[in-house]
Design a protein around this motif. Structure first.
Motif, PDB file in Angstrom:
ATOM      1  N   GLN A   1      25.753  40.790  44.527  1.00 54.49           N
ATOM      2  CA  GLN A   1      25.177  42.107  44.291  1.00 54.49           C
ATOM      3  C   GLN A   1      24.014  42.334  45.238  1.00 54.49           C
ATOM      4  OE1 GLN A   1      25.029  43.303  40.115  1.00 54.49           O
ATOM      5  NE2 GLN A   1      25.931  41.342  39.563  1.00 54.49           N
TER       6      GLN A   1
ATOM      7  N   MET B   1      33.063  36.806  36.973  1.00 56.65           N
ATOM      8  CA  MET B   1      33.005  35.360  36.731  1.00 56.65           C
ATOM      9  C   MET B   1      33.899  34.962  35.562  1.00 56.65           C
ATOM     10  SD  MET B   1      28.913  34.811  37.172  1.00 56.65           S
ATOM     11  CE  MET B   1      28.790  33.140  36.534  1.00 56.65           C
ATOM     12  N   ASP B   2      34.082  35.904  34.622  1.00 55.94           N
ATOM     13  CA  ASP B   2      34.858  35.608  33.414  1.00 55.94           C
ATOM     14  C   ASP B   2      36.367  35.671  33.659  1.00 55.94           C
ATOM     15  OD1 ASP B   2      34.538  35.053  30.508  1.00 55.94           O
ATOM     16  OD2 ASP B   2      35.693  36.898  30.296  1.00 55.94           O
TER      17      ASP B   2
ATOM     18  N   SER C   1      19.504  38.952  36.670  1.00 58.73           N
ATOM     19  CA  SER C   1      20.804  39.513  36.313  1.00 58.73           C
ATOM     20  C   SER C   1      21.001  39.658  34.807  1.00 58.73           C
ATOM     21  CB  SER C   1      21.931  38.701  36.930  1.00 58.73           C
ATOM     22  OG  SER C   1      21.709  37.335  36.756  1.00 58.73           O
TER      23      SER C   1
ATOM     24  N   PRO D   1      33.752  32.954  45.937  1.00 59.73           N
ATOM     25  CA  PRO D   1      32.829  33.730  45.113  1.00 59.73           C
ATOM     26  C   PRO D   1      31.481  34.014  45.779  1.00 59.73           C
ATOM     27  CG  PRO D   1      32.692  31.430  44.496  1.00 59.73           C
ATOM     28  CD  PRO D   1      33.637  31.510  45.679  1.00 59.73           C
TER      29      PRO D   1
ATOM     30  N   HIS E   1      30.534  40.200  42.486  1.00 56.82           N
ATOM     31  CA  HIS E   1      30.306  38.950  41.741  1.00 56.82           C
ATOM     32  C   HIS E   1      29.425  39.277  40.540  1.00 56.82           C
ATOM     33  CE1 HIS E   1      30.139  34.609  41.198  1.00 56.82           C
ATOM     34  NE2 HIS E   1      28.859  34.735  40.938  1.00 56.82           N
ATOM     35  N   THR E   2      30.056  39.757  39.485  1.00 51.89           N
ATOM     36  CA  THR E   2      29.354  40.124  38.259  1.00 51.89           C
ATOM     37  C   THR E   2      29.726  39.133  37.164  1.00 51.89           C
ATOM     38  OG1 THR E   2      31.196  41.457  37.500  1.00 51.89           O
ATOM     39  CG2 THR E   2      29.559  42.565  38.884  1.00 51.89           C
ATOM     40  N   TYR E   3      29.065  39.231  36.024  1.00 55.87           N
ATOM     41  CA  TYR E   3      29.413  38.343  34.911  1.00 55.87           C
ATOM     42  C   TYR E   3      30.864  38.570  34.474  1.00 55.87           C
ATOM     43  CZ  TYR E   3      24.647  36.597  34.081  1.00 55.87           C
ATOM     44  OH  TYR E   3      23.437  35.963  34.190  1.00 55.87           O
TER      45      TYR E   3
END
Lengths: 328, 264
Positions: free
Chosen positions: A160, A103-104, A258, A119, A98-100
């Motif tokens: 994370q 998410m994108d 983050s 998520p 689950h990183t930026y």
């Protein structure tokens, strides 16, 4: 063919991110438990080298999905490549960090596949062959058990630091399947113009032995002075959670979490910080964590070694007093 | 520019939660609700774009009667009209179920831009905006900090936040969906004048049938995931809670840090 568990690896500057090694760790566990094969998929342009390296180290088969449009990340190119891959291979489970970046693009990928994305999971339980995922809701104050509806592929992203990384080097012979993926030019609407540093970091907190950090509970820029005073009394670095830098109480370069710095001091004192996950990922590996907060249910207490439920404006001045007595 | 901003109502940050009998939901009676913070940042960006380039800002929310507080506040802050998606069918959806309803509300309009917050503080899906963009077939950018609009080309240029102190600048053609990160610009307060004006502004309530949708296409029934039990989180550490008044607690803490842990 038994459908596989696939970890979608995320890489930057030619290296697989830590979160992807964590996803591999969980993947191994699920693979053993469910009797399904595990493999890793990577998306990029010249991706074969990294694929060989990661395959050798992990002992896993790596599918390298190569396309020139994927030299730099864009959601449209990534989703085209991954949707085609998922449709053809029909995996059982796609595991992501689950990183930026996730998410994108991952909600778009899930929608293209007519599936949901579960998520930011922190745990799982397996009951009767079905996986029940655990995720944090209500500002981290409650957990929720979630399961996917319908048929695979299931898409799940992992918080994370929630699962142990599987990083040991198995020195296995690399097994890489290179696939050239197609992406139609007219699908690419979002263009990357530039990548840049957010702030010129003059404050490096990564080497600090002690960090005193303040959060929303301080209330204003003026009152935040209290945190600066405690830090100076302890000879500590000054950190902050997002609301503090959003509000302009402290420059952005003090932000921990983050989108800011990741720190591991011997002592981290969190004052008036509720402990949103975006903050916790930046400090939860600190040696000793002290939390001072008036809300006994604040999630910061879940990671703290010592907790004081109380008013920062009463407790912190006392700490300053005592610290000054000790270090005249 | 015609802009739609989606706002969600969530329990206040300091809420204490009690669960219903089977643990499937929180009891609402003791909760106080407010607007999700990153959605307010999205509204602030929308109002700034309108002030600069003209146009209209619509505020949309989905939920029971209490959601009107969110929309009245948005109108008082400067939104021009409000759309309230109301009805039991919409409730308890996941990002998919909610995005279906919003997409249907957008279809008959001609918005140039849809703004949402990055994620909600209660369910924290962090995906309704992205799913919505895919349902609409529009490009999307998430975790946006700055928006620049190019009148000549009809494109927008945005700064997005990546991890570890990195930003990227990307360009998108309109119409597009953006999810807005907190901290872009300070959120304005509603003025007394704004509150008075809000009373005269358009406030539309739309039901499932107004949107031409079936009850099965939205909310919990349409959701792609099933929500089971809510549980108290497990503690990762054995936290030593230090009791007593401020002075006593502070002395005990320092004593432990010096003598037991040796970190000071």
């Amino acid at each position: 063919m038994t459908s596989r568990i696939i970890v979608l690896g995320e890489h930057r500057d030619g290296r697989l991110k830590k979160i992807s090694w964590e996803a591999i760790g969980l993947g191994r566990k699920l693979s053993a438990e469910l009797g399904k094969d595990l493999c890793l998929a990577l998306v990029g342009s010249e991706i074969e080298g990294l694929a060989r390296e990661v395959s050798g180290r992990s002992g896993l088969e790596v599918v390298a999905l190569a396309n020139d449009h994927c030299r730099h990340y864009t959601p449209e190119a990534y989703c085209e490549v991954l949707a085609e891959f998922a449709r053809r291979d029909n995996p059982y489970l796609l595991l992501l960090g689950h990183t930026y970046q996730t998410m994108d693009f991952a909600p778009k990928l899930a929608t293209m596949l007519d599936r949901g994305l579960i998520p930011n999971c922190v745990d799982f339980r397996s009951t009767g062959g079905q996986l029940l995922w655990v995720r944090q809701v209500f500002n981290g104050k409650l957990n929720l058990e979630v399961s996917p509806k319908g048929d695979p592929p299931y898409l799940v992203s992992l918080q994370q630091g929630a699962f142990p990384a599987s990083e040991e080097d198995l020195k296995a012979p690399p097994r890489v399947e290179l696939r050239r993926a197609g992406v139609a030019d007219d699908l690419l609407r979002r263009k990357l113009l530039e990548v840049m540093e957010a702030v010129q970091t003059k404050v490096d907190l990564s080497q600090a032995e002690i960090i005193v950090a303040g959060g929303r509970g301080l209330g204003s820029k003026e009152k935040f002075q209290l945190i600066l005073d405690l830090a100076s009394a302890l000879g500590a670095g000054v950190g902050a959670s997002r609301p503090v830098t959003d509000g302009g109480w402290l420059p952005k370069e003090h932000q921990i979490g983050s989108s800011g710095q990741t720190v591991t001091p011997r002592l981290y004192i969190a004052c008036g910080i509720s402990g949103a996950i975006q903050h916790l990922v930046g400090m939860s590996n600190s040696g000793c964590i002290v939390a001072i907060n008036k809300d006994p249910y604040a999630p910061i207490f879940q990671v703290a070694d010592y907790g004081i439920v109380g008013d920062v404006f009463q407790v912190v001045p006392k700490l300053i007093e005592i610290a000054r007595e000790m270090r005249p | 520019m015609r802009i739609l901003t989606c706002l969600k109502q969530v329990p206040e940050r300091d809420s204490r939660y009690k669960l219903n009998q089977d643990g499937s939901s929180v009891l609402e009676e003791d909760l106080v609700f407010e607007t999700n913070e990153s959605d307010l940042y999205a509204l602030e960006e929308a109002l700034r774009l309108k002030e600069k380039f003209g146009g209209e800002v619509t505020a949309l929310s989905l939920g029971p009667d209490r959601v009107s507080k969110v929309l009245r506040n948005a109108l008082a802050m400067g939104a021009d009209r409000a759309v309230h998606l109301k009805g039991a069918e919409f409730e308890r959806g996941d990002a998919w179920g909610t995005a279906q309803a919003i997409a249907a509300a957008i279809a008959p309009e001609d918005y140039d831009l849809v703004l949402t917050g990055v994620q909600s503080e209660d369910m924290a899906f962090a995906q309704t905006g992205v799913v919505l963009s895919q349902l609409l077939g529009w490009p999307c950018a998430t975790i946006v900090l700055e928006i620049a609009f190019e009148d000549q080309t009809g494109t927008i240029e945005v700064k997005r936040e990546l991890e570890s102190n990195v930003l990227e600048r990307v360009e998108l053609p309109l119409p597009a969906v953006l999810t807005i990160q907190s901290g872009s610009h300070p959120i304005r307060y509603a003025t007394l004048r704004g509150i008075m004006q809000a009373k005269k502004k358009e406030y539309r309530v739309l039901t499932v049938s107004d949107l031409g949708l079936s009850a099965e296409s939205v909310g919990e029934v349409a959701a792609k995931v099933t929500h089971h039990r809510l549980l108290a989180p497990e503690r990762k550490k054995q936290t030593v809670m230090i009791e007593g008044g401020a002075e006593e607690a502070a002395r005990t803490l320092v004593d432990k840090l010096v003598n037991e842990i040796g970190v000071i």
